[in-house]
Motif scaffolding. Structure first.
Motif, PDB file in Angstrom:
ATOM      1  N   ILE A 241       7.899   5.805   4.977  1.00 57.49           N
ATOM      2  CA  ILE A 241       7.924   6.013   3.529  1.00 57.49           C
ATOM      3  C   ILE A 241       7.059   7.209   3.135  1.00 57.49           C
ATOM      4  CG2 ILE A 241       5.957   4.630   2.684  1.00 57.49           C
ATOM      5  CD1 ILE A 241       8.091   3.383   0.746  1.00 57.49           C
ATOM      6  N   SER A 242       6.131   7.612   3.990  1.00 56.69           N
ATOM      7  CA  SER A 242       5.365   8.821   3.695  1.00 56.69           C
ATOM      8  C   SER A 242       6.285  10.049   3.695  1.00 56.69           C
ATOM      9  CB  SER A 242       4.242   9.001   4.720  1.00 56.69           C
ATOM     10  OG  SER A 242       4.768   9.267   6.010  1.00 56.69           O
ATOM     11  N   ILE A 243       7.287  10.050   4.587  1.00 56.60           N
ATOM     12  CA  ILE A 243       8.274  11.138   4.591  1.00 56.60           C
ATOM     13  C   ILE A 243       9.101  11.100   3.305  1.00 56.60           C
ATOM     14  CG2 ILE A 243      10.242  12.115   5.831  1.00 56.60           C
ATOM     15  CD1 ILE A 243       9.144  10.795   8.368  1.00 56.60           C
ATOM     16  N   HIS A 244       9.459   9.902   2.886  1.00 53.66           N
ATOM     17  CA  HIS A 244      10.200   9.720   1.633  1.00 53.66           C
ATOM     18  C   HIS A 244       9.391  10.230   0.444  1.00 53.66           C
ATOM     19  CE1 HIS A 244      12.539   7.779  -1.511  1.00 53.66           C
ATOM     20  NE2 HIS A 244      11.462   7.111  -1.892  1.00 53.66           N
TER      21      HIS A 244
ATOM     22  N   ILE B 270      10.252  13.363  -2.232  1.00 50.96           N
ATOM     23  CA  ILE B 270      10.319  13.209  -3.694  1.00 50.96           C
ATOM     24  C   ILE B 270       9.367  14.189  -4.376  1.00 50.96           C
ATOM     25  CG2 ILE B 270       9.621  11.674  -5.575  1.00 50.96           C
ATOM     26  CD1 ILE B 270      10.994   9.448  -4.341  1.00 50.96           C
ATOM     27  N   VAL B 271       8.152  14.289  -3.868  1.00 54.88           N
ATOM     28  CA  VAL B 271       7.167  15.199  -4.463  1.00 54.88           C
ATOM     29  C   VAL B 271       7.669  16.642  -4.379  1.00 54.88           C
ATOM     30  CG1 VAL B 271       4.869  16.160  -4.173  1.00 54.88           C
ATOM     31  CG2 VAL B 271       5.195  13.689  -4.075  1.00 54.88           C
ATOM     32  N   ARG B 272       8.254  16.995  -3.265  1.00 59.30           N
ATOM     33  CA  ARG B 272       8.804  18.347  -3.101  1.00 59.30           C
ATOM     34  C   ARG B 272       9.929  18.612  -4.104  1.00 59.30           C
ATOM     35  NH1 ARG B 272      12.906  20.757  -0.029  1.00 59.30           N
ATOM     36  NH2 ARG B 272      12.417  22.866   0.681  1.00 59.30           N
ATOM     37  N   ALA B 273      10.794  17.615  -4.312  1.00 54.66           N
ATOM     38  CA  ALA B 273      11.904  17.787  -5.243  1.00 54.66           C
ATOM     39  C   ALA B 273      11.427  17.879  -6.687  1.00 54.66           C
ATOM     40  CB  ALA B 273      12.892  16.629  -5.094  1.00 54.66           C
ATOM     41  N   LEU B 274      10.323  17.196  -7.004  1.00 55.96           N
ATOM     42  CA  LEU B 274       9.794  17.205  -8.368  1.00 55.96           C
ATOM     43  C   LEU B 274       8.954  18.438  -8.679  1.00 55.96           C
ATOM     44  CD1 LEU B 274       8.616  13.540  -9.117  1.00 55.96           C
ATOM     45  CD2 LEU B 274      10.437  14.799 -10.270  1.00 55.96           C
TER      46      LEU B 274
ATOM     47  N   LEU C 234      -0.193   9.171  -3.567  1.00 53.78           N
ATOM     48  CA  LEU C 234       0.706   8.613  -2.560  1.00 53.78           C
ATOM     49  C   LEU C 234       0.181   8.870  -1.154  1.00 53.78           C
ATOM     50  CD1 LEU C 234       4.180   9.497  -4.118  1.00 53.78           C
ATOM     51  CD2 LEU C 234       3.011   7.293  -4.098  1.00 53.78           C
ATOM     52  N   GLY C 235      -0.475  10.029  -0.953  1.00 56.88           N
ATOM     53  CA  GLY C 235      -1.137  10.272   0.330  1.00 56.88           C
ATOM     54  C   GLY C 235      -2.255   9.265   0.569  1.00 56.88           C
ATOM     55  N   GLY C 236      -3.002   8.937  -0.510  1.00 60.59           N
ATOM     56  CA  GLY C 236      -4.038   7.913  -0.393  1.00 60.59           C
ATOM     57  C   GLY C 236      -3.460   6.551  -0.055  1.00 60.59           C
ATOM     58  N   SER C 237      -2.302   6.222  -0.641  1.00 55.89           N
ATOM     59  CA  SER C 237      -1.678   4.933  -0.348  1.00 55.89           C
ATOM     60  C   SER C 237      -1.248   4.847   1.113  1.00 55.89           C
ATOM     61  CB  SER C 237      -0.480   4.697  -1.273  1.00 55.89           C
ATOM     62  OG  SER C 237       0.634   5.477  -0.881  1.00 55.89           O
TER      63      SER C 237
ATOM     64  N   ILE D   7      -9.761  -5.095   0.995  1.00 58.27           N
ATOM     65  CA  ILE D   7     -10.093  -3.910   0.188  1.00 58.27           C
ATOM     66  C   ILE D   7      -9.056  -2.812   0.431  1.00 58.27           C
ATOM     67  CG2 ILE D   7     -11.782  -2.058  -0.143  1.00 58.27           C
ATOM     68  CD1 ILE D   7     -13.964  -4.117   0.496  1.00 58.27           C
ATOM     69  N   TYR D   8      -8.668  -2.624   1.690  1.00 59.53           N
ATOM     70  CA  TYR D   8      -7.642  -1.631   2.016  1.00 59.53           C
ATOM     71  C   TYR D   8      -6.306  -1.991   1.366  1.00 59.53           C
ATOM     72  CZ  TYR D   8     -10.841   0.154   5.604  1.00 59.53           C
ATOM     73  OH  TYR D   8     -11.917   0.693   6.271  1.00 59.53           O
ATOM     74  N   VAL D   9      -5.978  -3.280   1.347  1.00 61.36           N
ATOM     75  CA  VAL D   9      -4.721  -3.720   0.729  1.00 61.36           C
ATOM     76  C   VAL D   9      -4.705  -3.360  -0.757  1.00 61.36           C
ATOM     77  CG1 VAL D   9      -3.384  -5.737   0.020  1.00 61.36           C
ATOM     78  CG2 VAL D   9      -4.227  -5.571   2.365  1.00 61.36           C
ATOM     79  N   TYR D  10      -5.809  -3.654  -1.449  1.00 60.77           N
ATOM     80  CA  TYR D  10      -5.847  -3.346  -2.881  1.00 60.77           C
ATOM     81  C   TYR D  10      -5.933  -1.842  -3.120  1.00 60.77           C
ATOM     82  CZ  TYR D  10      -6.028  -8.220  -4.190  1.00 60.77           C
ATOM     83  OH  TYR D  10      -5.698  -9.533  -4.383  1.00 60.77           O
ATOM     84  N   GLY D  11      -6.545  -1.112  -2.192  1.00 60.63           N
ATOM     85  CA  GLY D  11      -6.530   0.346  -2.285  1.00 60.63           C
ATOM     86  C   GLY D  11      -5.128   0.887  -2.134  1.00 60.63           C
ATOM     87  N   TRP D  12      -4.358   0.294  -1.214  1.00 58.68           N
ATOM     88  CA  TRP D  12      -2.962   0.700  -1.021  1.00 58.68           C
ATOM     89  C   TRP D  12      -2.145   0.420  -2.285  1.00 58.68           C
ATOM     90  CZ3 TRP D  12       1.192  -3.065   0.007  1.00 58.68           C
ATOM     91  CH2 TRP D  12       2.421  -2.446   0.225  1.00 58.68           C
ATOM     92  N   ILE D  13      -2.329  -0.766  -2.870  1.00 57.32           N
ATOM     93  CA  ILE D  13      -1.585  -1.127  -4.082  1.00 57.32           C
ATOM     94  C   ILE D  13      -1.957  -0.201  -5.238  1.00 57.32           C
ATOM     95  CG2 ILE D  13      -1.242  -2.933  -5.817  1.00 57.32           C
ATOM     96  CD1 ILE D  13      -1.685  -4.993  -3.590  1.00 57.32           C
ATOM     97  N   LEU D  14      -3.256   0.054  -5.422  1.00 58.77           N
ATOM     98  CA  LEU D  14      -3.705   0.879  -6.546  1.00 58.77           C
ATOM     99  C   LEU D  14      -3.212   2.318  -6.409  1.00 58.77           C
ATOM    100  CD1 LEU D  14      -5.402   1.148  -9.131  1.00 58.77           C
ATOM    101  CD2 LEU D  14      -7.391   1.624  -7.671  1.00 58.77           C
ATOM    102  N   CYS D  15      -3.369   2.916  -5.234  1.00 57.43           N
ATOM    103  CA  CYS D  15      -2.927   4.297  -5.042  1.00 57.43           C
ATOM    104  C   CYS D  15      -1.412   4.419  -5.158  1.00 57.43           C
ATOM    105  CB  CYS D  15      -3.396   4.818  -3.684  1.00 57.43           C
ATOM    106  SG  CYS D  15      -5.148   5.201  -3.607  1.00 57.43           S
ATOM    107  N   THR D  16      -0.692   3.429  -4.656  1.00 57.49           N
ATOM    108  CA  THR D  16       0.761   3.445  -4.792  1.00 57.49           C
ATOM    109  C   THR D  16       1.154   3.392  -6.262  1.00 57.49           C
ATOM    110  OG1 THR D  16       1.043   2.327  -2.662  1.00 57.49           O
ATOM    111  CG2 THR D  16       2.912   2.294  -4.172  1.00 57.49           C
ATOM    112  N   GLY D  17       0.497   2.510  -7.030  1.00 57.82           N
ATOM    113  CA  GLY D  17       0.794   2.404  -8.454  1.00 57.82           C
ATOM    114  C   GLY D  17       0.518   3.692  -9.203  1.00 57.82           C
ATOM    115  N   LEU D  18      -0.631   4.306  -8.945  1.00 57.64           N
ATOM    116  CA  LEU D  18      -0.969   5.563  -9.621  1.00 57.64           C
ATOM    117  C   LEU D  18      -0.014   6.682  -9.205  1.00 57.64           C
ATOM    118  CD1 LEU D  18      -4.861   5.402  -9.351  1.00 57.64           C
ATOM    119  CD2 LEU D  18      -3.472   5.055 -11.402  1.00 57.64           C
TER     120      LEU D  18
END
Length: 244
Positions: free
Chosen positions: A67-70, A74-78, A93-96, A141-152
């Protein structure tokens, strides 16, 4: 399809309906959780289910890498239409992705400590047990960091999609909404300890919003990538016809 299944499964589940439609207070999951095991049962479960846990970690890590490739696509297209928002999205998304990989590494270390307990002395068992407890908390903590960075990141992607055409804007709004669900769940979860042993049903429901939020966000992300690809193909064809 997976996104639709995840959203519908959450909405029709008895737990989600009771938390959303019910009134009053329920047991606060911060103070009591039926999935919380004693140290002895936790060690037994870690050692007996090692192969399954190992496969889950490998599968989740592979998903994060794919999903990092995905996300990069998306970022490149935007970037052409929303350069600032795309850069912000890339950072979060890189942080996630980083947090997601750290989740797997922490769980690998937990499993290793669990096997070391079997051949350790009494003092070493205490040290290893404390290490397992610490790593489990770090993993959360890593799980919630993943969720937060993904959301942002999804909020940034969704807001950047507002620069697109009709359908891209609509799917971008869904992407933004899914990001808000993830951020809300992290904030609601952090606030749960303030209620004590009983918490309002709606607060517990909000803390679990990351489950449908992940499904909805992945669904929107996939559709948005498809729409951006079509738009890019149309633009390339138009430029080719114009001799550019």
């Amino acid at each position: 399809g997976v996104g639709i299944y995840g959203v519908l499964s959450f909405l029709i589940s008895d737990r989600a309906r009771s938390e959303l439609l019910g009134t009053g207070e329920i047991t606060n999951p911060v103070y009591w959780n039926d999935q919380r095991l004693t140290p002895e049962k936790a060690l037994e479960k870690l050692t007996s289910q090692f192969s399954g846990n190992f496969g889950t970690v490998i599968g989740f890590s592979a998903f994060i890498l794919l999903i990092s490739i995905h996300y990069a696509s998306i970022v490149r297209a935007l970037h052409a239409s929303a350069p600032v928002r795309s850069i912000i999205a890339a950072i979060f998304l890189g942080g996630s992705v980083l947090f997601g990989l750290l989740v797997g590494l922490a769980l690998m270390r937990v499993n290793e400590f669990a096997f070391q307990v079997a051949s350790a002395g009494s003092e070493q068992k205490v040290w290893l047990g404390m290490g397992i407890t610490y790593l489990i908390q770090i993993h959360l903590i890593y799980v919630y960091g993943w969720i937060l960075c993904t959301g942002l990141g999804w909020i940034s992607v969704g807001s950047g999609a507002f620069r697109g055409d009709f359908w891209i804007k609509r799917v971008g709004a869904i992407q933004l909404f899914a990001g808000l669900m993830l951020v809300t769940s992290v904030i609601a979860r952090a606030w749960l300890p303030s209620y004590g042993e009983k918490a309002p049903r709606i607060s517990v429901f909000l803390s679990n919003l990351f489950e449908p939020g992940i499904a909805l966000g992945l669904l929107a992300s996939g559709i948005l990538f498809w729409l951006l690809g079509i738009k890019g193909d149309e633009l390339s064809e138009r430029n080719g016809n114009n001799g550019i």
